[in-house]
Design a protein around this motif. Structure first.
Motif, short mmCIF file in Angstrom:
data_model
loop_
_atom_site.label_atom_id
_atom_site.label_comp_id
_atom_site.label_asym_id
_atom_site.label_seq_id
_atom_site.Cartn_x
_atom_site.Cartn_y
_atom_site.Cartn_z
N GLU A 6 0.86 -1.19 0.00
CA GLU A 6 0.00 0.00 0.00
C GLU A 6 0.90 1.25 0.00
N PRO A 7 0.46 2.41 -0.58
CA PRO A 7 -0.88 2.63 -1.08
C PRO A 7 -1.07 2.28 -2.55
N GLU A 8 -0.12 1.54 -3.17
CA GLU A 8 -0.19 1.25 -4.58
C GLU A 8 -1.24 0.20 -4.93
N ALA A 22 -3.19 -22.09 -22.55
CA ALA A 22 -4.23 -22.95 -21.99
C ALA A 22 -4.46 -22.71 -20.50
N ALA A 23 -3.62 -21.91 -19.86
CA ALA A 23 -3.78 -21.65 -18.42
C ALA A 23 -5.00 -20.79 -18.16
N SER A 24 -5.46 -20.77 -16.92
CA SER A 24 -6.62 -19.96 -16.56
C SER A 24 -6.31 -18.47 -16.69
N TRP A 25 -7.25 -17.72 -17.26
CA TRP A 25 -7.11 -16.28 -17.41
C TRP A 25 -7.94 -15.52 -16.38
N GLU A 26 -8.51 -16.25 -15.44
CA GLU A 26 -9.32 -15.61 -14.42
C GLU A 26 -8.52 -14.61 -13.58
N PRO A 27 -7.26 -14.91 -13.18
CA PRO A 27 -6.49 -13.90 -12.43
C PRO A 27 -6.31 -12.59 -13.18
N VAL A 28 -6.16 -12.66 -14.51
CA VAL A 28 -6.02 -11.44 -15.31
C VAL A 28 -7.33 -10.67 -15.32
N ARG A 29 -8.43 -11.38 -15.57
CA ARG A 29 -9.74 -10.71 -15.58
C ARG A 29 -10.05 -10.07 -14.24
N ARG A 30 -9.73 -10.79 -13.16
CA ARG A 30 -10.01 -10.27 -11.82
C ARG A 30 -9.18 -9.04 -11.52
N HIS A 35 -8.72 -3.63 -10.15
CA HIS A 35 -7.71 -2.57 -10.11
C HIS A 35 -7.67 -1.70 -11.35
N GLY A 36 -8.29 -2.15 -12.42
CA GLY A 36 -8.25 -1.41 -13.67
C GLY A 36 -6.98 -1.64 -14.47
N SER A 37 -6.03 -2.39 -13.92
CA SER A 37 -4.75 -2.65 -14.57
C SER A 37 -4.27 -4.05 -14.23
N VAL A 38 -3.36 -4.56 -15.04
CA VAL A 38 -2.76 -5.86 -14.75
C VAL A 38 -1.35 -5.90 -15.32
N ASP A 129 14.87 -14.44 -20.94
CA ASP A 129 13.80 -15.43 -21.05
C ASP A 129 12.45 -14.90 -20.57
N LEU A 130 12.39 -13.61 -20.25
CA LEU A 130 11.18 -13.04 -19.66
C LEU A 130 10.38 -12.25 -20.68
N LEU A 131 9.05 -12.45 -20.65
CA LEU A 131 8.10 -11.63 -21.40
C LEU A 131 7.24 -10.89 -20.39
N LEU A 132 6.94 -9.62 -20.65
CA LEU A 132 6.19 -8.80 -19.71
C LEU A 132 5.16 -7.97 -20.47
N VAL A 133 3.92 -8.00 -19.99
CA VAL A 133 2.84 -7.23 -20.59
C VAL A 133 2.14 -6.43 -19.49
N GLY A 134 1.88 -5.15 -19.76
CA GLY A 134 1.06 -4.32 -18.89
C GLY A 134 -0.18 -3.87 -19.65
N LEU A 135 -1.31 -3.85 -18.97
CA LEU A 135 -2.57 -3.40 -19.59
C LEU A 135 -3.35 -2.59 -18.57
N THR A 136 -3.97 -1.51 -19.03
CA THR A 136 -4.76 -0.69 -18.11
C THR A 136 -5.99 -0.12 -18.80
N ARG A 137 -7.05 0.06 -18.01
CA ARG A 137 -8.23 0.80 -18.43
C ARG A 137 -8.21 2.22 -17.85
N ARG A 138 -7.21 2.53 -17.04
CA ARG A 138 -7.16 3.79 -16.32
C ARG A 138 -6.66 4.96 -17.16
N GLY A 139 -5.77 4.67 -18.10
CA GLY A 139 -5.17 5.76 -18.87
C GLY A 139 -4.02 5.26 -19.71
N TRP A 140 -2.77 5.50 -19.26
CA TRP A 140 -1.58 5.07 -19.97
C TRP A 140 -0.76 4.16 -19.07
#
Length: 261
Positions: A6-8, A22-30, A35-38, A129-140
């Motif tokens: 906190e407070p992040e 094939a893994a569950s995408w529920e954690p991403v949706r949640r 939070h508006g972002s993942v 060996d790492l791939l990283l994706v950020g997504l948000t509905r908040r802005g940028w």
């Protein structure tokens, strides 16, 4: 999975590990719902198709498939395909679409964006060996990752990317922790510059962060604060090997602040 302090927590959920399509995408949706972002991280091998020429990739990659066909180096091609597949699956989990229906396009400078869905911003990073994706509905949003033990000290990196204030702060950190602090600063700067769409065109010596701040904000070269509360930053370590930073601009909060100014 590493907890976000906190407070992040209002802006960021814990990073989500993806082990493949094939893994569950529920954690991403949640995470997006709450939070508006993942922030999603994955290993290259989990997202590299066995056959890089499989006919099904034409449908999955869409317009990116033509770009992919020009790549002759297998490693570069595999990373390109894996990163775009991960990006599409994260996006489709957030918007409730199929990966084939999610269309990627690119702004000048190469920054990817989603065609169609409104108020969704994405960012992509990869290292080793790492791939990283950020997504948000908040802005940028902007994300970046580096090996946490990547050598940076003694190579002149601090002089090339740090403000005078940052260099003074780094000098006060114990020698054994100084390289890690510099890697953290680098990823924060990359994440912020991606979020504002500047990439490496924005000179890193023109803005900075506190090397050990718990809740970092953008600082001017003299160390005074340069952004408001509409910006949130976070850094963590994933897979015990990579320093990951994310920069998030909250458009609604910025609009609210401007109405009261």
């Amino acid at each position: 999975m590493r907890k976000v302090a906190e407070p992040e927590a209002a802006a960021f959920a814990s990073p989500v590990r993806s082990t493949g399509p094939a893994a569950s995408w529920e954690p991403v949706r949640r995470a997006v719902e709450e939070h508006g972002s993942v922030l999603v991280h994955a290993r290259l091998g989990d997202w590299t198709p066995p056959d890089l020429e499989a006919p099904g990739l034409v449908r999955l990659l869409g317009e990116d498939h033509a770009r992919c066909r020009t790549m002759t180096h297998r490693g570069i091609k595999a990373r390109f395909i894996a990163s775009r597949l991960l990006l599409k699956h994260v996006a489709c989990a957030a918007v409730g679409a199929t990966p084939e229906a999610v269309e990627l396009a690119y702004r000048p400078g190469g920054r990817p964006y989603l065609r169609g869905p409104g108020r969704i911003d994405i960012s992509l990073s990869h290292t080793e060996d790492l791939l990283l994706v950020g997504l948000t509905r908040r802005g940028w949003i902007g994300v970046d990752a580096e090996a946490k033990d990547r050598p940076m000290l003694g190579l002149g990196t601090d002089a090339q990317v740090c403000t005078p204030h940052e260099r003074r702060m780094l000098a006060r950190i114990a020698q054994e922790r100084r390289n890690g602090a510099l890697v953290r600063l680098w990823t924060l700067k990359e994440a912020y510059s991606k979020a504002i769409g500047q990439g490496m065109r924005f000179r890193f010596t023109q803005f900075g962060f506190g090397p050990q701040d718990r809740n970092p904000s953008v600082l001017r070269p003299d160390g005074t604060r340069g952004t408001g509360d509409e910006w949130t930053f976070h850094t963590c370590v994933v897979d015990r090997a990579y320093t990951v930073s994310v920069a998030l601009f909250d458009a609604a909060l910025a609009e609210q602040r401007s109405r009261h100014d």
